[in-house]
Design a protein around this motif. Sequence first.
Motif, PDB file in Angstrom:
ATOM      1  N   LEU A  16       2.599  13.050  -2.688  1.00 48.54           N
ATOM      2  CA  LEU A  16       2.198  11.953  -3.571  1.00 48.54           C
ATOM      3  C   LEU A  16       0.853  12.283  -4.199  1.00 48.54           C
ATOM      4  CD1 LEU A  16       3.097   8.939  -1.262  1.00 48.54           C
ATOM      5  CD2 LEU A  16       4.475   9.919  -3.091  1.00 48.54           C
ATOM      6  N   THR A  17       0.699  11.952  -5.477  1.00 51.29           N
ATOM      7  CA  THR A  17      -0.542  12.295  -6.167  1.00 51.29           C
ATOM      8  C   THR A  17      -0.875  11.240  -7.224  1.00 51.29           C
ATOM      9  OG1 THR A  17      -1.686  14.105  -7.268  1.00 51.29           O
ATOM     10  CG2 THR A  17       0.603  13.693  -7.944  1.00 51.29           C
ATOM     11  N   LYS A  18      -1.970  11.484  -7.959  1.00 50.24           N
ATOM     12  CA  LYS A  18      -2.451  10.526  -8.955  1.00 50.24           C
ATOM     13  C   LYS A  18      -1.624  10.612 -10.244  1.00 50.24           C
ATOM     14  CE  LYS A  18      -7.263  10.998  -7.411  1.00 50.24           C
ATOM     15  NZ  LYS A  18      -8.630  11.428  -7.818  1.00 50.24           N
ATOM     16  N   TYR A  76       7.769   2.872  -6.078  1.00 47.98           N
ATOM     17  CA  TYR A  76       7.815   1.425  -6.287  1.00 47.98           C
ATOM     18  C   TYR A  76       6.870   0.685  -5.356  1.00 47.98           C
ATOM     19  CZ  TYR A  76      11.886   2.115  -9.286  1.00 47.98           C
ATOM     20  OH  TYR A  76      12.719   2.500 -10.291  1.00 47.98           O
ATOM     21  N   ASN A  77       6.847   1.079  -4.088  1.00 49.78           N
ATOM     22  CA  ASN A  77       6.002   0.367  -3.115  1.00 49.78           C
ATOM     23  C   ASN A  77       4.785   1.221  -2.772  1.00 49.78           C
ATOM     24  OD1 ASN A  77       7.536   2.332  -1.897  1.00 49.78           O
ATOM     25  ND2 ASN A  77       7.797   1.207   0.027  1.00 49.78           N
ATOM     26  N   LYS A  78       4.036   1.637  -3.832  1.00 52.03           N
ATOM     27  CA  LYS A  78       2.905   2.553  -3.654  1.00 52.03           C
ATOM     28  C   LYS A  78       1.806   1.914  -2.820  1.00 52.03           C
ATOM     29  CE  LYS A  78       2.721   2.515  -8.090  1.00 52.03           C
ATOM     30  NZ  LYS A  78       2.379   2.761  -9.519  1.00 52.03           N
ATOM     31  N   LEU A  79       1.181   2.756  -1.993  1.00 50.30           N
ATOM     32  CA  LEU A  79       0.066   2.282  -1.157  1.00 50.30           C
ATOM     33  C   LEU A  79      -1.203   2.136  -1.969  1.00 50.30           C
ATOM     34  CD1 LEU A  79       0.693   4.487   2.010  1.00 50.30           C
ATOM     35  CD2 LEU A  79       1.287   2.092   1.677  1.00 50.30           C
ATOM     36  N   SER A  80      -1.363   3.027  -2.984  1.00 49.33           N
ATOM     37  CA  SER A  80      -2.539   2.950  -3.857  1.00 49.33           C
ATOM     38  C   SER A  80      -2.207   3.676  -5.150  1.00 49.33           C
ATOM     39  CB  SER A  80      -3.762   3.599  -3.186  1.00 49.33           C
ATOM     40  OG  SER A  80      -3.557   5.009  -3.093  1.00 49.33           O
ATOM     41  N   GLU A  81      -3.057   3.532  -6.166  1.00 47.97           N
ATOM     42  CA  GLU A  81      -2.842   4.206  -7.442  1.00 47.97           C
ATOM     43  C   GLU A  81      -3.011   5.714  -7.286  1.00 47.97           C
ATOM     44  OE1 GLU A  81      -1.732   3.392 -10.439  1.00 47.97           O
ATOM     45  OE2 GLU A  81      -1.250   1.437  -9.575  1.00 47.97           O
ATOM     46  N   ASP A  82      -3.857   6.128  -6.328  1.00 50.20           N
ATOM     47  CA  ASP A  82      -4.072   7.563  -6.107  1.00 50.20           C
ATOM     48  C   ASP A  82      -2.835   8.234  -5.515  1.00 50.20           C
ATOM     49  OD1 ASP A  82      -6.560   7.445  -7.125  1.00 50.20           O
ATOM     50  OD2 ASP A  82      -7.619   7.470  -5.197  1.00 50.20           O
ATOM     51  N   LEU A  83      -1.911   7.447  -4.963  1.00 48.31           N
ATOM     52  CA  LEU A  83      -0.677   7.985  -4.400  1.00 48.31           C
ATOM     53  C   LEU A  83       0.520   7.320  -5.083  1.00 48.31           C
ATOM     54  CD1 LEU A  83      -1.659   7.969  -0.608  1.00 48.31           C
ATOM     55  CD2 LEU A  83      -1.746   9.899  -2.191  1.00 48.31           C
ATOM     56  N   GLY A  84       0.452   7.261  -6.426  1.00 43.55           N
ATOM     57  CA  GLY A  84       1.431   6.471  -7.166  1.00 43.55           C
ATOM     58  C   GLY A  84       2.671   7.210  -7.608  1.00 43.55           C
TER      59      GLY A  84
END
Length: 804
Positions: free
Chosen positions: A526-528, A547-555
């Motif tokens: 996962l990356t930005k 869809y259920n991303k933990l943060s935008e940096d791992l979107g």
Amino acid sequence: MKISINRLKHYLNLTESPEEISALLTRSGLEVEGLEEFESIKGALEGVVIGEVLTCEKHPDADKLSLTTVDIGEGNPVQIVCGAPNVAQGQKVLVAKVGATIYPTSGDPLTLRKAKIRGQVSEGMICAEDELGIGTSHAGIMVLQTELANGTPASEYLEISQDQVLEIGLTPNRADAASHLGVARDLQALLGQKIQLPEEPELTVEASGPKISVKVENYEDCPRYAGVVITDLKVEPSPQWLQDFLKSLDLEPINNVVDITNFILHDLGQPLHAFDAEKIDQGEIIVGKLPKDTKFTTLDEKERKLSGEELMIKDPKGGLCIAGIFGGEGSGVSDATTSIFLESAYFSPDVVRKGSQYHGLKTDASFRFERGTDPNMPVFALKQAVKLLQELAGGKVASEIIDLYPNPIQDFVIEVEYGHVNRLIGKKIEPSEVKSILESLEIKVENETETGFTAIAKPYRVDVTREADIIEEILRIHGFHQVLLSENLKTEYLAEHPVKDLNKLQYRMTEILSAHGYFEMITNSLTKPGYAEKSGFLDASKSVEIYNKLSEDLGVMRQTLLFTGLEVLARNINRRQTDLKTFEFGTVYQKTEEGYQEGRKLSIFLSGNRSSESWLEPTKPFGFSDLYSTVEKILEKLNISVGDVSMVESAPYAYGLKLMLGQKEIGTIGLLDDKILKLAEVRQEVFFAELDWDLLCKKASGLKKYQEISKFPEVRRDLSLVIDKSITFDQVKSVGIKFGGKLLRRIGVFDVYQGDKIDAGKKAYALSFHLQDQENTLTDKVIDKTMSNLIQAFEKEVGALIRT
């Protein structure tokens, strides 16, 4: 496996020579490894004839010798000196003529010559049994009771058997051919004849005898069991024809009962076993297993411990026989046997094979049972054996035939397409020929259509269960020699052999990179999203969004290993670890019109200096060549040769190369652009390579090419070329390889100059050319010609100016 030509003639009308039959069988897959003559008496008594003693007088000079004249059917009688005490006038005798070679029972062969014995001419020998090799008696000459004419060959009087015996190297899949009947079936198809099977006799109970019952405990181990009681037997030596048949197969005759079972085994392929009926406890045969470690003594008088897994023929008291392998000592046929229970069965190949291997017993019966016999043969073979027992041993049928076969083994039903037949054979076979071949092999053809048919193979053909097997049968009878090979051989696909272990391949590359000072890293998939949006070379619309991303940096899922790798470099550089050599095997992801796509990549990073600061030598930063040499080593270990190489001057590189293999891109390599480095907050130069690991694995070859080291010396010549800056070394190298001929081994560049001593926009390459001939020492004339060709090619192809 030995096969008698004489016996084959009972099934077919063979007019072909043994050599022609051998060639036919070998061509069809039953390889004939040898052909030998069999004679029941060595030499077949050639030159030995029936004679009649016309006169017999005492030898004038020897008391123990007689002087005879003998009529051997050649007009004039011959004079023979004889030392036998029983020779007399009027006898019919066997005479070895002058020139005949006889083979005594003991001693060396003897060739008869005209001789003088005590002054009297002797033209032959009146023979005793042992002198002709047909017995051991030497008490006197053989006196015949016959009306045959004088001069009749002794082979005719003694009915000497002569035969040609084939030695067939039977492959494990051809269990059906482990008999004379099986070989005759193949010849039936090859010669276009029809087998003449013996008639199946009708048996009627004609005597009373021991009552035998049979119980099968497990029909999976013994699908079929048949037997019959025969009484009033007289166990004695077999007739000469039966003994000769067995001897021709290198078998030792034992007695008429045992010899008949061996005859049926080798003739029809069905093993039989005879039990002394009086030795079967309570008249009950049980087919089952005995407990582990039960002791059992076999016919060879060896006591064996059972494994508990072998199938046994037993009675209430204990074991009688290891089923399908070896009989027991206590129940075998002896000279005193008068009644037998004759067994004919179909045993599971698996259970016989395991028992045979466990006890280390390989018999003619186990050889056939463990490969698979004909489940439809037991009763037919049983009846043929009974008929012989009636004729040769005086036996009488004392029971109805017992035949336990609750679950008949079905024929093999196989769907076949003509297209597949023609494709696999490599030529078109007409449907009429296909049908003719299969029916000649006793394989039925049903449900015929324009595109295919249904083949019905009998269960004795244990090797014919699939469409490919049917096609093989067609081909071997049609003839491999009739399938012409084209000048250019090709296949529809190339099978990978051995199968590549991708994990081992990756581990091997990991070892190589680690050995060259690289550290492996594993980063997040996962990356930005911003990397794809700002990079300039990735399509943000192809990013796989979470869809259920933990943060935008791992979107999103990464499209390249570049940015997650740069994040690792940035973290290390920020902590003053500036000299970095790293690599990663990872998966990248993309969204396509068809759905989602993923693939494996190999990324390699170089940044900082080659070695730590030292007083021994100044520090030197990594360069493009350092990373390129690493990529070369990887490709070399995978046995992959790069095709085209082209320049890359677009994101993510400031400059770089694209490596191609045919029409497919292997990967890219180069110096990363500053804009890319800023996205990941890396503050020093980074050289980066990303290779298509899936493609590399597919193209990797474990095969290496070797050639003999030349005995002749290598020659080096140097050239300095002034060329445009836009021309790469790979372009120069490809020209050199194209025009350098077979003598050019390699091209190297040892200096590059760009400066005020040459025109602007130009550069100078100092190149080394290594020449070598595998067969001769190079002469100056040959070397100069090769270099002249190269100079002209460089001038014409890349506009080079040759510096002198």
